[in-house]
Motif scaffolding. Structure first.
Motif, PDB file in Angstrom:
ATOM      1  N   LYS A  92       0.824  -1.217   0.000  1.00 38.57           N
ATOM      2  CA  LYS A  92       0.000   0.000   0.000  1.00 38.57           C
ATOM      3  C   LYS A  92       0.852   1.259   0.000  1.00 38.57           C
ATOM      4  O   LYS A  92       0.572   2.214  -0.765  1.00 38.57           O
ATOM      5  N   ILE A  93       1.906   1.303   0.811  1.00 38.95           N
ATOM      6  CA  ILE A  93       2.715   2.523   0.856  1.00 38.95           C
ATOM      7  C   ILE A  93       3.497   2.703  -0.444  1.00 38.95           C
ATOM      8  O   ILE A  93       3.770   3.836  -0.850  1.00 38.95           O
ATOM      9  N   LEU A  94       3.829   1.599  -1.122  1.00 38.85           N
ATOM     10  CA  LEU A  94       4.475   1.722  -2.428  1.00 38.85           C
ATOM     11  C   LEU A  94       3.485   2.208  -3.484  1.00 38.85           C
ATOM     12  O   LEU A  94       3.833   3.015  -4.358  1.00 38.85           O
ATOM     13  N   ARG A  95       2.249   1.733  -3.411  1.00 33.08           N
ATOM     14  CA  ARG A  95       1.207   2.231  -4.312  1.00 33.08           C
ATOM     15  C   ARG A  95       1.007   3.734  -4.099  1.00 33.08           C
ATOM     16  O   ARG A  95       0.872   4.508  -5.056  1.00 33.08           O
ATOM     17  N   ASP A  96       0.986   4.131  -2.841  1.00 33.30           N
ATOM     18  CA  ASP A  96       0.788   5.548  -2.526  1.00 33.30           C
ATOM     19  C   ASP A  96       1.933   6.409  -3.047  1.00 33.30           C
ATOM     20  O   ASP A  96       1.757   7.619  -3.243  1.00 33.30           O
ATOM     21  N   CYS A  97       3.097   5.784  -3.251  1.00 31.29           N
ATOM     22  CA  CYS A  97       4.248   6.503  -3.809  1.00 31.29           C
ATOM     23  C   CYS A  97       4.240   6.506  -5.339  1.00 31.29           C
ATOM     24  O   CYS A  97       5.175   7.020  -5.956  1.00 31.29           O
ATOM     25  N   GLY A  98       3.234   5.890  -5.927  1.00 36.02           N
ATOM     26  CA  GLY A  98       3.105   5.938  -7.373  1.00 36.02           C
ATOM     27  C   GLY A  98       3.761   4.806  -8.131  1.00 36.02           C
ATOM     28  O   GLY A  98       4.010   4.932  -9.342  1.00 36.02           O
ATOM     29  N   ALA A  99       4.051   3.678  -7.450  1.00 33.95           N
ATOM     30  CA  ALA A  99       4.631   2.529  -8.152  1.00 33.95           C
ATOM     31  C   ALA A  99       3.685   2.041  -9.245  1.00 33.95           C
ATOM     32  O   ALA A  99       2.480   1.890  -9.018  1.00 33.95           O
ATOM     33  N   LYS A 100       4.228   1.800 -10.440  1.00 37.91           N
ATOM     34  CA  LYS A 100       3.406   1.368 -11.578  1.00 37.91           C
ATOM     35  C   LYS A 100       3.006  -0.097 -11.417  1.00 37.91           C
ATOM     36  O   LYS A 100       1.864  -0.471 -11.665  1.00 37.91           O
ATOM     37  N   GLU A 101       3.980  -0.958 -11.040  1.00 35.43           N
ATOM     38  CA  GLU A 101       3.734  -2.373 -10.784  1.00 35.43           C
ATOM     39  C   GLU A 101       4.522  -2.776  -9.539  1.00 35.43           C
ATOM     40  O   GLU A 101       5.618  -2.261  -9.292  1.00 35.43           O
ATOM     41  N   ILE A 102       3.954  -3.708  -8.776  1.00 36.70           N
ATOM     42  CA  ILE A 102       4.639  -4.210  -7.583  1.00 36.70           C
ATOM     43  C   ILE A 102       4.638  -5.726  -7.634  1.00 36.70           C
ATOM     44  O   ILE A 102       3.582  -6.361  -7.618  1.00 36.70           O
ATOM     45  N   HIS A 103       5.840  -6.297  -7.738  1.00 39.75           N
ATOM     46  CA  HIS A 103       6.016  -7.749  -7.803  1.00 39.75           C
ATOM     47  C   HIS A 103       6.711  -8.200  -6.515  1.00 39.75           C
ATOM     48  O   HIS A 103       7.896  -7.933  -6.323  1.00 39.75           O
ATOM     49  N   MET A 104       5.958  -8.854  -5.637  1.00 41.58           N
ATOM     50  CA  MET A 104       6.492  -9.310  -4.358  1.00 41.58           C
ATOM     51  C   MET A 104       7.157 -10.663  -4.537  1.00 41.58           C
ATOM     52  O   MET A 104       6.535 -11.624  -5.018  1.00 41.58           O
ATOM     53  N   LYS A 105       8.443 -10.748  -4.179  1.00 41.17           N
ATOM     54  CA  LYS A 105       9.209 -11.991  -4.282  1.00 41.17           C
ATOM     55  C   LYS A 105       9.709 -12.374  -2.888  1.00 41.17           C
ATOM     56  O   LYS A 105      10.329 -11.554  -2.199  1.00 41.17           O
ATOM     57  N   ILE A 106       9.455 -13.603  -2.490  1.00 38.85           N
ATOM     58  CA  ILE A 106       9.784 -14.071  -1.140  1.00 38.85           C
ATOM     59  C   ILE A 106      10.924 -15.081  -1.226  1.00 38.85           C
ATOM     60  O   ILE A 106      10.828 -16.084  -1.938  1.00 38.85           O
ATOM     61  N   SER A 107      12.006 -14.834  -0.480  1.00 39.40           N
ATOM     62  CA  SER A 107      13.211 -15.666  -0.579  1.00 39.40           C
ATOM     63  C   SER A 107      13.142 -16.903   0.303  1.00 39.40           C
ATOM     64  O   SER A 107      14.162 -17.380   0.813  1.00 39.40           O
ATOM     65  N   SER A 108      11.941 -17.444   0.495  1.00 41.34           N
ATOM     66  CA  SER A 108      11.744 -18.714   1.201  1.00 41.34           C
ATOM     67  C   SER A 108      10.452 -19.323   0.692  1.00 41.34           C
ATOM     68  O   SER A 108       9.627 -18.630   0.094  1.00 41.34           O
ATOM     69  N   PRO A 109      10.238 -20.608   0.935  1.00 42.59           N
ATOM     70  CA  PRO A 109       8.960 -21.232   0.565  1.00 42.59           C
ATOM     71  C   PRO A 109       7.824 -20.702   1.442  1.00 42.59           C
ATOM     72  O   PRO A 109       8.057 -20.080   2.483  1.00 42.59           O
ATOM     73  N   PRO A 110       6.568 -20.962   1.049  1.00 42.68           N
ATOM     74  CA  PRO A 110       5.432 -20.532   1.866  1.00 42.68           C
ATOM     75  C   PRO A 110       5.460 -21.190   3.247  1.00 42.68           C
ATOM     76  O   PRO A 110       5.727 -22.388   3.373  1.00 42.68           O
ATOM     77  N   THR A 111       5.191 -20.410   4.275  1.00 44.62           N
ATOM     78  CA  THR A 111       5.169 -20.912   5.645  1.00 44.62           C
ATOM     79  C   THR A 111       3.785 -21.453   5.958  1.00 44.62           C
ATOM     80  O   THR A 111       2.804 -20.706   5.955  1.00 44.62           O
ATOM     81  N   ILE A 112       3.697 -22.755   6.229  1.00 46.29           N
ATOM     82  CA  ILE A 112       2.397 -23.396   6.422  1.00 46.29           C
ATOM     83  C   ILE A 112       2.221 -24.017   7.802  1.00 46.29           C
ATOM     84  O   ILE A 112       1.128 -24.443   8.151  1.00 46.29           O
ATOM     85  N   SER A 113       3.296 -24.060   8.607  1.00 48.09           N
ATOM     86  CA  SER A 113       3.207 -24.729   9.908  1.00 48.09           C
ATOM     87  C   SER A 113       3.977 -23.955  10.961  1.00 48.09           C
ATOM     88  O   SER A 113       5.023 -23.365  10.663  1.00 48.09           O
TER      89      SER A 113
END
Length: 454
Positions: free
Chosen positions: A370-391
């Motif tokens: 949200k704060i990046l959108r508010d700064c006018g980012a055209k696209e936001i691609h979130m990349k996570i340097s670990s697998p999904p946490t499920i447990s």
């Protein structure tokens, strides 16, 4: 509710040092990131153990006056973040006790999975507990053991425990270090040289402590190993059959990047994770920015592999306290803004790749987007340097319950929609293994696959 990962604590032990309390103090200062609720140090001069502990940061608990009271050639210290027990001073460490063999002080990193069972048995036998910590079980077990000497009592007591533990135990004349057979939590051994040329020893949860106090890293304490420090030097004994499964999340988030953990430099592994993330999840973008501070090394790796420029597009305020009144959603969002502030001039009208170490409940990621959108980012691609946490973790890490882990109840696409990003990608388990780069991969990754070692 927990919205992030929190390591339980840091431990340090110092033996045969002219300024043992000071070495313990600076070691705890270097490892402050592993626990901020309370800090404590106990020292021995050979005749008496003195303990000082208090809620607060290391620099809030200790000063010249308090350190001058901690005389002795050996010391144990602890930074606490509670995963078992409460946040009262009674649950701060070191734990100190007098018993038939003298005096003892104990510090512990980890979590005992059979703590409740042992505690109930001890209470039925007449034991009186002073805290809610699983660590106190060990003091009672040692005091009630049938063996005549302390070494054998410690062995008998430890062999009753299950789960994750790194114990450093201080008696008046000796120090004992024990790591569980799985080696869940890190513990390293270092050597110091005193001004008279004699040698002493330091053990610590992370090697960044050694760098600060001028100790030389020797090796890790092995899973199932007990080290015994006395006036005769150091002795090693294997007291449990080792079955190494160290916590992989130490590499992803917990440890400082300048530490060697489980024999590997954390900084290098995090950069590798970023490179693997770029190979697995390429995207066209204008810049790569990390979520500080744990995303920085992975973002550098992603940038190097992808060729997309790296920028510090989000600046972290390091002076935001851990506690904050959060009665409304508006105030919760303000907390993120207090901690993380984007640079509009870098982000506006840009396609941005954002690198973070993990997604827990998703609320922080959502607010960052949200704060990046508010700064006018055209696209936001979130990349996570670990697998999904499920447990959740039961081995000394304070994590939310499974119901509060967003990836345990939502698909990737649903998580992406929740946080409001244009795309969301996680590092695969295989990519994580390649990043660490060991042939015989035996790390505990129960937070990713739900397969618990104990």
């Amino acid at each position: 509710m927990k919205t992030e990962w929190n390591e339980e604590c840091a431990v340090v032990g110092v033996y045969n040092a002219q300024n043992a309390a000071s070495i313990a103090y600076y070691s705890l200062f270097a490892m402050q990131h592993r626990g901020q609720e309370a800090s404590g140090i106990a020292t021995s001069n050979g005749e008496k153990i003195i303990t000082i502990k208090k809620n607060g940061l290391v620099t809030e608990v200790f000063c010249d006056e308090t350190l001058n009271k901690l005389k002795g050639f050996s010391a144990v210290g602890h930074n606490r973040y509670s995963t078992a027990g409460n946040d009262s001073i009674a649950d701060a460490q070191p734990l100190f006790a007098r018993y038939d063999l003298g005096e003892i002080a104990i510090v512990h990193n980890g979590n005992l999975t059979n703590a409740r069972q042992i505690r109930d048995e001890l209470i039925k036998e007449g034991a009186i507990f002073q805290s809610y910590m699983d660590t106190e079980n060990l003091i009672h077990l040692i005091a009630r053991a049938k063996q005549e000497n302390l070494i054998d009592r410690i062995k008998e007591a430890v062999l009753r425990l299950k789960g994750a533990f790194c114990f450093v135990i201080l008696s008046r004349k000796k120090m004992f270090v024990i790591r569980d057979r799985y080696g869940f939590r890190p513990l390293s051994l270092g050597e110091i040289v005193n001004s008279d040329g004699s040698k002493g020893y330091v053990v610590a949860s992370e090697t960044c402590a050694f760098d600060l106090v001028g100790a030389k890293y020797l090796r890790d304490v092995e899973p199932g190993e007990m080290l015994i420090f006395s006036k005769n030097g150091m002795e090693s004994q294997s007291i449990m059959l080792p079955n190494p499964h160290p916590c992989v999340f130490e590499y992803i988030y917990f440890a400082r990047p300048d530490s060697r953990v489980f024999g590997r430099l954390v900084y290098d592994i995090r950069k590798n994770m970023g490179e693997e993330l770029a190979r697995e999840n390429p995207v066209e973008a204008d810049l790569v920015i990390p979520v500080p501070d744990s995303g920085v090394a992975a973002a550098l790796g992603y940038s190097r592999q992808s060729g997309i420029p790296f920028e510090l597009g989000i600046i972290r305020n390091h002076y935001v306290g851990r506690t904050f009144i959060e009665p409304t959603q508006q105030i919760r969002e303000l907390k993120v803004k207090l901690k993380l502030n984007p640079i509009r001039e870098l982000i506006e009208n840009k396609r941005v790749v954002v690198i973070d170490d993990s997604v827990v409940r998703g609320t922080t990621s959502r607010q960052i987007v949200k704060i990046l959108r508010d700064c006018g980012a055209k696209e936001i691609h979130m990349k996570i340097s670990s697998p999904p946490t499920i447990s959740p973790c039961y081995y000394g890490v304070d994590t939310p319950s499974r119901e509060d882990l967003i990836s345990a109840k939502m698909s990737h696409q649903e998580v992406c929609q929740f946080i409001g990003a244009d795309s969301l990608s996680f590092l695969s388990v295989e990519g994580l293994k390649r990043s660490i780069g060991v042939e015989n991969y035996q790390y505990c990754q129960a937070c990713f696959d739900g397969k618990y070692i104990v």
